[in-house]
Design a protein around this motif. Structure first.
Motif, PDB file in Angstrom:
ATOM      1  N   GLN A   1      -6.107   9.095  -3.042  1.00 33.67           N
ATOM      2  CA  GLN A   1      -5.259   9.638  -4.094  1.00 33.67           C
ATOM      3  C   GLN A   1      -6.056  10.081  -5.317  1.00 33.67           C
ATOM      4  OE1 GLN A   1      -2.357   6.344  -4.531  1.00 33.67           O
ATOM      5  NE2 GLN A   1      -0.814   7.867  -4.033  1.00 33.67           N
TER       6      GLN A   1
ATOM      7  N   ASP B   1       0.812  -1.215   0.000  1.00 34.58           N
ATOM      8  CA  ASP B   1       0.000   0.000   0.000  1.00 34.58           C
ATOM      9  C   ASP B   1       0.846   1.265   0.000  1.00 34.58           C
ATOM     10  OD1 ASP B   1       0.666  -1.042   2.586  1.00 34.58           O
ATOM     11  OD2 ASP B   1      -0.571   0.491   3.510  1.00 34.58           O
TER      12      ASP B   1
ATOM     13  N   ILE C   1      -8.211  -2.431  -3.090  1.00 37.06           N
ATOM     14  CA  ILE C   1      -7.716  -1.157  -3.596  1.00 37.06           C
ATOM     15  C   ILE C   1      -7.587  -0.266  -2.378  1.00 37.06           C
ATOM     16  CG2 ILE C   1      -8.350   0.893  -4.905  1.00 37.06           C
ATOM     17  CD1 ILE C   1      -9.561  -0.836  -7.025  1.00 37.06           C
ATOM     18  N   HIS C   2      -6.358   0.220  -2.097  1.00 40.94           N
ATOM     19  CA  HIS C   2      -6.121   0.818  -0.777  1.00 40.94           C
ATOM     20  C   HIS C   2      -6.016   2.352  -0.821  1.00 40.94           C
ATOM     21  CE1 HIS C   2      -5.429  -0.105   3.444  1.00 40.94           C
ATOM     22  NE2 HIS C   2      -4.542   0.879   3.451  1.00 40.94           N
ATOM     23  N   HIS C   3      -4.800   2.894  -0.852  1.00 40.72           N
ATOM     24  CA  HIS C   3      -4.662   4.351  -0.763  1.00 40.72           C
ATOM     25  C   HIS C   3      -5.123   5.081  -2.015  1.00 40.72           C
ATOM     26  CE1 HIS C   3      -2.947   4.376   3.160  1.00 40.72           C
ATOM     27  NE2 HIS C   3      -1.897   3.650   2.823  1.00 40.72           N
ATOM     28  N   ASP C   4      -5.458   4.343  -3.058  1.00 35.19           N
ATOM     29  CA  ASP C   4      -6.119   4.959  -4.205  1.00 35.19           C
ATOM     30  C   ASP C   4      -7.373   5.715  -3.750  1.00 35.19           C
ATOM     31  OD1 ASP C   4      -4.769   3.239  -6.672  1.00 35.19           O
ATOM     32  OD2 ASP C   4      -5.039   2.066  -4.849  1.00 35.19           O
ATOM     33  N   SER C   5      -7.938   5.299  -2.620  1.00 37.03           N
ATOM     34  CA  SER C   5      -9.180   5.903  -2.131  1.00 37.03           C
ATOM     35  C   SER C   5      -9.043   7.409  -1.942  1.00 37.03           C
ATOM     36  CB  SER C   5      -9.614   5.248  -0.822  1.00 37.03           C
ATOM     37  OG  SER C   5      -8.627   5.425   0.179  1.00 37.03           O
TER      38      SER C   5
ATOM     39  N   THR D   1      -1.984  -0.591  -3.090  1.00 37.22           N
ATOM     40  CA  THR D   1      -2.247   0.649  -3.799  1.00 37.22           C
ATOM     41  C   THR D   1      -1.783   0.464  -5.240  1.00 37.22           C
ATOM     42  OG1 THR D   1      -2.007   1.962  -1.785  1.00 37.22           O
ATOM     43  CG2 THR D   1      -1.762   3.125  -3.880  1.00 37.22           C
ATOM     44  N   TRP D   2      -2.681   0.711  -6.188  1.00 37.48           N
ATOM     45  CA  TRP D   2      -2.425   0.391  -7.593  1.00 37.48           C
ATOM     46  C   TRP D   2      -2.103   1.611  -8.444  1.00 37.48           C
ATOM     47  CZ3 TRP D   2      -2.346  -4.781  -8.509  1.00 37.48           C
ATOM     48  CH2 TRP D   2      -3.022  -5.609  -7.595  1.00 37.48           C
TER      49      TRP D   2
ATOM     50  N   THR E   1       2.806   4.386  -1.196  1.00 39.06           N
ATOM     51  CA  THR E   1       2.487   5.168  -2.389  1.00 39.06           C
ATOM     52  C   THR E   1       3.731   5.671  -3.107  1.00 39.06           C
ATOM     53  OG1 THR E   1       2.276   7.188  -1.060  1.00 39.06           O
ATOM     54  CG2 THR E   1       0.279   5.891  -1.436  1.00 39.06           C
TER      55      THR E   1
END
Length: 696
Positions: free
Chosen positions: A267, A187, A261-265, A222-223, A189
């Motif tokens: 970002q 996750d 899907i993690h820190h994309d939330s 995180t993708w 970034t």
């Protein structure tokens, strides 16, 4: 909780949720219609409008194919009130007057027998917003019954059931307890899994986590920085293969595994209110690729739609709810349509912000109601009552307020989900402050929090996943950084432990030694005895117990304190009939001494002789009694964020964040509260960038 079979749980959903689906959605999201245009020649349509506002609305459409497999579909209907579609997702939607046609997009063109495809749209209305009463799939009116359009010459083919179908989701989620988070690795970034300071993940790390007793691992991913440009958003194959490698290691260790899907939330998904089409396309592309990559993986692999969903610049709760519902339903449709084990894979859906507030819970219940899928899991996160979790506003102790906050949250989740047979995973839990400074949350108070959390999660049938970003289990040495904390948490998985009002007994060196008492929190246990090292202390001579009061005699304290040097002179162990012992430190102290100092707003320290004591919190007020510094709604400042003790350097640091919100040329009274009960007053004056500190 009594284990329920999938069929039983589906029935309960229909009775408990679907039968009242309109009222649930109406209460949670504003307005709802539901039509089940029961399909004739092999289709069924469920149409819901979970959000409506003056002149506009959001609708979701779920199409179930009851006949032979369909490749490329077209759904048509007529709006009774002349509504118009203004924006759509997961389908191409066109209109001619009141007549509407929705066709598939590239990734959802195939609908297998008994499979469902979902799409949604925003629309406009005037006068009325009556739901459509009839739908047709590829020209065949949907009525809910199975009747082929032409008599088949052979029996229509049926799809074999996928392997590893989780026939009891509640039992599977119960088997995931306890769980652990591989935080701050995939996750992170930055440019790779080590960019936030953790080493590269190894199979040995997972082996060691397994050896600690954990049954499941959440692997946040995180993708956003690992895929290409629109329109395909192709995930870097090296990164995707690396994620799969670690997932496969965990599955080989017989873990249940959760990826998401993690820190994309925060970002880029957070931009959905202003850029809905792009965000949804990117989100769908990621899940399409991930679902296809893992479609044949073990059913013990679980997918979570998005971590801590949040939206920037939305119009409020109603739009937030609609956007999250859209993400969750799109995720659900993509995974289910990808086939293989994904047809029945356990899927995890979060509340907004993974909050346990009632309104957020109600919104997620509405989504579960609409999807009516027995293999769904609800999730939320819990980091405790905020003043206690970060030590602000005097939140130094695990008191009745902190405990009530926890029980209220877990009770709300239990009532909405687990009591109805819907499994729940507490996807992250911990305390926010102890990431920053080991003294932010005092050790004994921390232990009491985790002892109770583990107990109450068990009572409410909630599976837990401890958040660990590397601060708990050292990923280089494979050792716990705080073995006492882990022992308390591990014990809470199966039983309760006795605790006490404190883990410290203070005796002033400058005064005579007197008897000291602690209140025992038995938590359903019974007190067994008190031990110093390997020696049992003598009841009646060294200590007495009356009800829940444990009293150490003056004679025992004098003997155990030895030469009464400042600090901890002896460590006792209170033992109970079950659980882990409770450590009691015998501490000799005297009132701490602070000295005058000068410095700047960027660097100011107060020379301090702690004399065996430890700092609990700090008050800051102006001469008129008003509160100074950040969080000016309370005089008690946030530990470590605005101030922090340095016991090695013998000083207390006042941080730039504190002075940034202190009035210029104003004298501030500081009151330092220590764990012994001592309160020491100090004064600081900021003049531009300079600071002067005095004891009087």
């Amino acid at each position: 909780m009594t284990a329920l079979r999938s069929t039983t749980r589906r029935t309960r959903w229909r009775i408990g949720l679907l039968a009242s689906g309109l009222s649930v959605l109406l209460a949670a999201l504003g307005m709802t219609f539901a039509v089940s245009a029961q399909a004739a020649a092999g289709c069924r349509v469920v149409y819901t409008a979970p959000n409506q506002w003056p002149g506009g609305f959001t609708a979701n459409v779920a199409v179930t194919n009851l006949g032979d497999t369909i490749n490329n579909w077209s759904l048509t209907w007529t709006f009774p009130s002349g509504q118009q579609v203004t924006q759509a997702w997961n389908a191409n939607v066109t209109s001619s007057g009141a007549n509407v046609t929705a066709t598939n997009v590239g990734y959802n063109g195939t609908i297998a027998t008994n499979a469902t495809v979902s799409f949604g749209f925003n629309g406009s209305w005037t006068g009325a917003n009556t739901a459509p009463s009839s739908f047709a799939l590829n020209g065949v009116t949907c009525t809910g019954s199975v009747g082929p359009t032409t008599p088949p010459t052979t029996q229509p083919p049926t799809s074999p059931p996928p392997t590893g179908n989780p026939t009891n989701p509640a039992a599977a989620v119960a088997a995931m307890e306890p769980g652990w988070n591989l935080g701050n690795s995939f996750d992170a970034t930055g440019d790779g899994e080590t960019s936030w300071g953790n080493p590269r993940v190894t199979a040995q790390l997972l082996d060691n986590i397994k050896a600690q007793g954990f049954k499941s691992v959440r692997i946040p991913v995180t993708w956003g920085q690992h895929h290409g440009a629109a329109p395909n958003y192709t995930i870097n194959p090296t990164y995707l293969n690396r994620v799969k490698e670690v997932v496969d290691w965990a599955l080989a260790d017989d873990f249940y595994v959760m990826i998401n899907i993690h820190h994309d939330s925060w970002q880029w998904i957070a931009n959905m209110p202003a850029n809905r089409t792009t965000v949804l396309a990117r989100y769908n592309a990621i899940w399409t690729q991930v679902a296809n990559t893992f479609r044949n993986s073990s059913p013990k692999l679980v997918f979570e739609s998005v971590n801590e969903p949040q939206f920037t610049g939305s119009s409020g709760d109603a739009q937030n709810a609609a956007l999250l519902h859209e993400l969750n339903t799109s995720f659900h449709g993509i995974v289910r349509q990808s086939g293989g084990n994904n047809a029945t894979r356990l899927l995890v859906l979060p509340t907004l912000h993974t909050s346990s507030d009632q309104a957020r819970i109600d919104e997620l219940v509405a989504t579960f109601d609409a999807l009516d899928d027995p293999n769904l899991i609800a999730t939320y996160h819990f980091y405790g009552y905020w003043p206690f979790s970060v030590n602000v506003a005097g939140g130094t102790r695990f008191d009745a307020t902190v405990q009530q906050d926890l029980t209220d949250a877990f009770d709300r989740i239990h009532t909405a989900f687990t009591a109805r047979g819907i499994p729940v995973i507490l996807g992250e839990y911990g305390l926010l402050g102890f990431d920053r400074h080991t003294g932010t949350i005092q050790q004994g108070e921390k232990l009491k929090f985790f002892e109770f959390l583990g107990h109450y999660a068990r009572a409410r049938q909630i599976t837990t996943m401890w958040w660990d970003n590397g601060q708990h289990f050292n990923r280089n040495t494979h050792q716990w950084n705080d073995p006492e904390l882990f022992a308390q948490i591990k014990s809470s998985w199966t039983t309760r432990s006795g605790t006490a009002s404190s883990d410290q007994v203070f005796t002033a060196r400058s005064g005579a030694v007197t008897a000291k008492s602690l209140t025992l929190n038995l938590n359903g246990t019974s007190f067994v005895g008190l031990r110093h090292g390997n020696t049992d202390l003598v009841r009646g001579t060294d200590y007495t117990v009356s009800g829940n009061q444990l009293t150490l005699t003056a004679a025992a304290l004098t003997r155990l304190s030895g030469d009464r040097a400042y600090g901890t002179n002896a460590v006792l162990s209170a033992r109970f009939s079950q659980g882990v012992p409770w450590r009691i430190n015998l501490v000799t102290y005297d009132r701490p001494v602070l000295q005058n100092a000068t410095g700047t707003t960027g660097s100011f320290t107060i020379p301090t002789t702690f004399r065996g004591d430890q700092l609990a919190t700090m008050e800051a007020t102006y001469a008129d009694g008003s509160n100074a510094g950040p969080h000016n709604w309370t005089p008690f400042k946030e530990f470590d964020h605005t101030f922090a003790p340095n016991y090695t350097a013998n000083n207390i640091v006042l941080k730039p964040e504190f002075f940034a919100e202190v009035n210029d040329n104003s004298r501030v009274t500081l009151r330092f509260h220590f764990w012994s009960g001592e309160i020491v007053t100090y004064y600081v004056t900021r003049s531009g960038g300079n600071v002067t500190g005095t004891t009087s």
